[in-house]
Design a protein around this motif. Structure first.
Motif, PDB file in Angstrom:
ATOM      1  N   ARG A   1      -9.065  -0.777  -3.952  1.00  0.00           N
ATOM      2  CA  ARG A   1      -9.294   0.155  -5.067  1.00  0.00           C
ATOM      3  C   ARG A   1     -10.416   1.131  -4.700  1.00  0.00           C
ATOM      4  O   ARG A   1     -10.290   2.339  -4.873  1.00  0.00           O
ATOM      5  N   LYS A   2     -11.505   0.604  -4.191  1.00  0.00           N
ATOM      6  CA  LYS A   2     -12.641   1.448  -3.819  1.00  0.00           C
ATOM      7  C   LYS A   2     -12.259   2.445  -2.721  1.00  0.00           C
ATOM      8  O   LYS A   2     -12.726   3.585  -2.724  1.00  0.00           O
ATOM      9  N   LEU A   3     -11.431   2.015  -1.779  1.00  0.00           N
ATOM     10  CA  LEU A   3     -10.989   2.907  -0.708  1.00  0.00           C
ATOM     11  C   LEU A   3     -10.119   4.043  -1.246  1.00  0.00           C
ATOM     12  O   LEU A   3     -10.276   5.193  -0.849  1.00  0.00           O
ATOM     13  N   ILE A   4      -9.203   3.711  -2.145  1.00  0.00           N
ATOM     14  CA  ILE A   4      -8.340   4.738  -2.735  1.00  0.00           C
ATOM     15  C   ILE A   4      -9.192   5.726  -3.534  1.00  0.00           C
ATOM     16  O   ILE A   4      -9.040   6.940  -3.419  1.00  0.00           O
ATOM     17  N   GLU A   5     -10.097   5.190  -4.339  1.00  0.00           N
ATOM     18  CA  GLU A   5     -10.966   6.054  -5.149  1.00  0.00           C
ATOM     19  C   GLU A   5     -11.837   6.939  -4.255  1.00  0.00           C
ATOM     20  O   GLU A   5     -12.023   8.121  -4.546  1.00  0.00           O
ATOM     21  N   LYS A   6     -12.360   6.367  -3.187  1.00  0.00           N
ATOM     22  CA  LYS A   6     -13.172   7.150  -2.249  1.00  0.00           C
ATOM     23  C   LYS A   6     -12.343   8.300  -1.667  1.00  0.00           C
ATOM     24  O   LYS A   6     -12.833   9.428  -1.556  1.00  0.00           O
ATOM     25  N   GLN A   7     -11.100   7.996  -1.298  1.00  0.00           N
ATOM     26  CA  GLN A   7     -10.234   9.030  -0.733  1.00  0.00           C
ATOM     27  C   GLN A   7     -10.053  10.179  -1.718  1.00  0.00           C
ATOM     28  O   GLN A   7     -10.197  11.345  -1.369  1.00  0.00           O
ATOM     29  N   TYR A   8      -9.730   9.854  -2.950  1.00  0.00           N
ATOM     30  CA  TYR A   8      -9.462  10.890  -3.938  1.00  0.00           C
ATOM     31  C   TYR A   8     -10.717  11.676  -4.302  1.00  0.00           C
ATOM     32  O   TYR A   8     -10.668  12.895  -4.466  1.00  0.00           O
TER      33      TYR A   8
ATOM     34  N   VAL B   1      -0.474   0.196  -8.900  1.00  0.00           N
ATOM     35  CA  VAL B   1      -0.197  -0.022  -7.479  1.00  0.00           C
ATOM     36  C   VAL B   1      -0.801  -1.350  -7.022  1.00  0.00           C
ATOM     37  O   VAL B   1      -0.153  -2.146  -6.341  1.00  0.00           O
ATOM     38  N   LEU B   2      -2.033  -1.598  -7.421  1.00  0.00           N
ATOM     39  CA  LEU B   2      -2.723  -2.818  -6.991  1.00  0.00           C
ATOM     40  C   LEU B   2      -2.062  -4.079  -7.532  1.00  0.00           C
ATOM     41  O   LEU B   2      -2.063  -5.112  -6.860  1.00  0.00           O
ATOM     42  N   GLU B   3      -1.486  -4.000  -8.724  1.00  0.00           N
ATOM     43  CA  GLU B   3      -0.798  -5.155  -9.302  1.00  0.00           C
ATOM     44  C   GLU B   3       0.380  -5.595  -8.444  1.00  0.00           C
ATOM     45  O   GLU B   3       0.726  -6.763  -8.398  1.00  0.00           O
ATOM     46  N   GLU B   4       0.998  -4.649  -7.748  1.00  0.00           N
ATOM     47  CA  GLU B   4       2.187  -4.940  -6.951  1.00  0.00           C
ATOM     48  C   GLU B   4       1.863  -5.357  -5.519  1.00  0.00           C
ATOM     49  O   GLU B   4       2.748  -5.780  -4.783  1.00  0.00           O
ATOM     50  N   GLU B   5       0.606  -5.238  -5.119  1.00  0.00           N
ATOM     51  CA  GLU B   5       0.225  -5.566  -3.748  1.00  0.00           C
ATOM     52  C   GLU B   5       0.020  -7.072  -3.583  1.00  0.00           C
ATOM     53  O   GLU B   5      -0.395  -7.755  -4.509  1.00  0.00           O
ATOM     54  N   THR B   6       0.299  -7.561  -2.391  1.00  0.00           N
ATOM     55  CA  THR B   6       0.072  -8.971  -2.068  1.00  0.00           C
ATOM     56  C   THR B   6      -1.266  -9.096  -1.352  1.00  0.00           C
ATOM     57  O   THR B   6      -1.332  -9.356  -0.156  1.00  0.00           O
ATOM     58  N   LEU B   7      -2.309  -8.858  -2.100  1.00  0.00           N
ATOM     59  CA  LEU B   7      -3.679  -8.943  -1.608  1.00  0.00           C
ATOM     60  C   LEU B   7      -4.441  -9.945  -2.464  1.00  0.00           C
ATOM     61  O   LEU B   7      -4.080 -10.173  -3.621  1.00  0.00           O
ATOM     62  N   THR B   8      -5.488 -10.520  -1.906  1.00  0.00           N
ATOM     63  CA  THR B   8      -6.352 -11.373  -2.713  1.00  0.00           C
ATOM     64  C   THR B   8      -7.076 -10.485  -3.721  1.00  0.00           C
ATOM     65  O   THR B   8      -7.104  -9.253  -3.579  1.00  0.00           O
ATOM     66  N   ASN B   9      -7.686 -11.090  -4.722  1.00  0.00           N
ATOM     67  CA  ASN B   9      -8.425 -10.303  -5.721  1.00  0.00           C
ATOM     68  C   ASN B   9      -9.538  -9.496  -5.060  1.00  0.00           C
ATOM     69  O   ASN B   9      -9.750  -8.329  -5.406  1.00  0.00           O
ATOM     70  N   ASN B  10     -10.248 -10.105  -4.125  1.00  0.00           N
ATOM     71  CA  ASN B  10     -11.307  -9.396  -3.412  1.00  0.00           C
ATOM     72  C   ASN B  10     -10.738  -8.218  -2.621  1.00  0.00           C
ATOM     73  O   ASN B  10     -11.307  -7.126  -2.617  1.00  0.00           O
TER      74      ASN B  10
ATOM     75  N   MET C   1       0.810  -1.190   0.000  1.00  0.00           N
ATOM     76  CA  MET C   1       0.000   0.000   0.000  1.00  0.00           C
ATOM     77  C   MET C   1       0.859   1.262   0.000  1.00  0.00           C
ATOM     78  O   MET C   1       0.343   2.347  -0.136  1.00  0.00           O
ATOM     79  N   LYS C   2       2.158   1.091   0.124  1.00  0.00           N
ATOM     80  CA  LYS C   2       3.053   2.238   0.152  1.00  0.00           C
ATOM     81  C   LYS C   2       3.541   2.611  -1.237  1.00  0.00           C
ATOM     82  O   LYS C   2       4.165   3.636  -1.420  1.00  0.00           O
ATOM     83  N   LYS C   3       3.238   1.787  -2.227  1.00  0.00           N
ATOM     84  CA  LYS C   3       3.803   1.983  -3.555  1.00  0.00           C
ATOM     85  C   LYS C   3       3.070   3.024  -4.378  1.00  0.00           C
ATOM     86  O   LYS C   3       3.359   3.215  -5.537  1.00  0.00           O
ATOM     87  N   ILE C   4       2.144   3.720  -3.781  1.00  0.00           N
ATOM     88  CA  ILE C   4       1.381   4.738  -4.495  1.00  0.00           C
ATOM     89  C   ILE C   4       2.252   5.936  -4.852  1.00  0.00           C
ATOM     90  O   ILE C   4       1.881   6.772  -5.650  1.00  0.00           O
ATOM     91  N   LEU C   5       3.448   5.989  -4.290  1.00  0.00           N
ATOM     92  CA  LEU C   5       4.401   7.060  -4.575  1.00  0.00           C
ATOM     93  C   LEU C   5       4.639   7.188  -6.076  1.00  0.00           C
ATOM     94  O   LEU C   5       4.674   8.283  -6.615  1.00  0.00           O
ATOM     95  N   GLY C   6       4.754   6.058  -6.764  1.00  0.00           N
ATOM     96  CA  GLY C   6       4.992   6.080  -8.202  1.00  0.00           C
ATOM     97  C   GLY C   6       3.880   6.763  -8.974  1.00  0.00           C
ATOM     98  O   GLY C   6       4.117   7.411  -9.989  1.00  0.00           O
ATOM     99  N   VAL C   7       2.659   6.647  -8.488  1.00  0.00           N
ATOM    100  CA  VAL C   7       1.521   7.292  -9.134  1.00  0.00           C
ATOM    101  C   VAL C   7       1.704   8.803  -9.123  1.00  0.00           C
ATOM    102  O   VAL C   7       1.468   9.480 -10.121  1.00  0.00           O
TER     103      VAL C   7
ATOM    104  N   GLU D   1      -3.627 -12.533   5.293  1.00  0.00           N
ATOM    105  CA  GLU D   1      -4.958 -12.284   4.739  1.00  0.00           C
ATOM    106  C   GLU D   1      -5.914 -11.777   5.821  1.00  0.00           C
ATOM    107  O   GLU D   1      -6.682 -10.842   5.597  1.00  0.00           O
ATOM    108  N   GLU D   2      -5.856 -12.377   7.008  1.00  0.00           N
ATOM    109  CA  GLU D   2      -6.692 -11.922   8.123  1.00  0.00           C
ATOM    110  C   GLU D   2      -6.347 -10.483   8.507  1.00  0.00           C
ATOM    111  O   GLU D   2      -7.229  -9.650   8.710  1.00  0.00           O
ATOM    112  N   TYR D   3      -5.055 -10.195   8.602  1.00  0.00           N
ATOM    113  CA  TYR D   3      -4.608  -8.843   8.932  1.00  0.00           C
ATOM    114  C   TYR D   3      -5.128  -7.831   7.904  1.00  0.00           C
ATOM    115  O   TYR D   3      -5.673  -6.792   8.256  1.00  0.00           O
ATOM    116  N   ASN D   4      -4.953  -8.166   6.627  1.00  0.00           N
ATOM    117  CA  ASN D   4      -5.397  -7.257   5.563  1.00  0.00           C
ATOM    118  C   ASN D   4      -6.909  -7.070   5.568  1.00  0.00           C
ATOM    119  O   ASN D   4      -7.402  -5.964   5.339  1.00  0.00           O
ATOM    120  N   ASP D   5      -7.668  -8.140   5.839  1.00  0.00           N
ATOM    121  CA  ASP D   5      -9.124  -8.007   5.923  1.00  0.00           C
ATOM    122  C   ASP D   5      -9.522  -7.078   7.061  1.00  0.00           C
ATOM    123  O   ASP D   5     -10.406  -6.228   6.900  1.00  0.00           O
TER     124      ASP D   5
END
Length: 168
Positions: free
Chosen positions: A63-70, A48-57, A1-7, A118-122
């Motif tokens: 993605r929705k959280l980032i979009e909501k923020q912006y 950014v999402l491609e580089e994250e180690t998250l499940t597809n869900n 989630m820290k890789k948004i710097l590149g954006v 996965e539990e932590y990320n959820d």
């Protein structure tokens, strides 16, 4: 989630090519790209999402959280100080307070040893999805003239990026 710097670095290059040529307009162009989720922003989020180690869900939730923020980012230009070829644009932004939610997640898991990534990320995503509180930050954007006399935003530092993300 820290890789948004590149954006942000990518967007600074795009904003630099804008037609309006004032220091304040460069800052407004950048921030309005986030508010409108223009195609460059969406592509940056995808990268950014491609580089994250998250499940597809989890990636879709993130993605929705980032979009909501912006989308919910608001700003007000407070001051423009021009000194030759350099300008400082003091801007006040208001964003969702995602930092508080991530801190709560970290504190919750601080002494726990038996959990999965996965539990932590959820849990973290659950906490982020509940955020309603906003936080206000002041950002001094540096804008410089290039050799052709066009104003260009300087690279954003990590503190500024974190403020825009609501993670400072």
């Amino acid at each position: 989630m820290k890789k948004i710097l590149g954006v942000f670095v990518f967007l600074l290059l795009l904003v630099g090519c804008s037609l309006s040529n004032s220091p304040t307009s460069k800052v407004e162009d950048l921030l309005s790209k986030y508010q409108s989720l223009d195609s460059d922003i969406k592509n940056g989020i995808d990268n950014v999402l491609e580089e994250e180690t998250l499940t597809n869900n989890q990636k879709e939730r993130y993605r929705k959280l980032i979009e909501k923020q912006y989308k919910n980012l608001t700003y007000q230009i407070k001051d423009e100080k021009i000194d030759g070829d350099t300008a400082i644009i003091t801007t006040e932004i208001e964003v969702l307070d995602y930092k508080k939610a991530t801190n709560e997640t970290s504190t919750y898991y601080l002494d726990k040893k038996d959990y999965t990534v996965e539990e932590y990320n959820d849990t973290k995503l659950n906490n982020l999805e509940k955020v309603k509180d906003k936080v206000t930050y002041t950002i001094d954007f540096e804008v410089k003239k290039d050799k052709d006399g066009n104003w260009q935003l300087s690279s954003l530092n990590n503190e500024t990026i974190k403020k825009i993300q609501g993670m400072y």
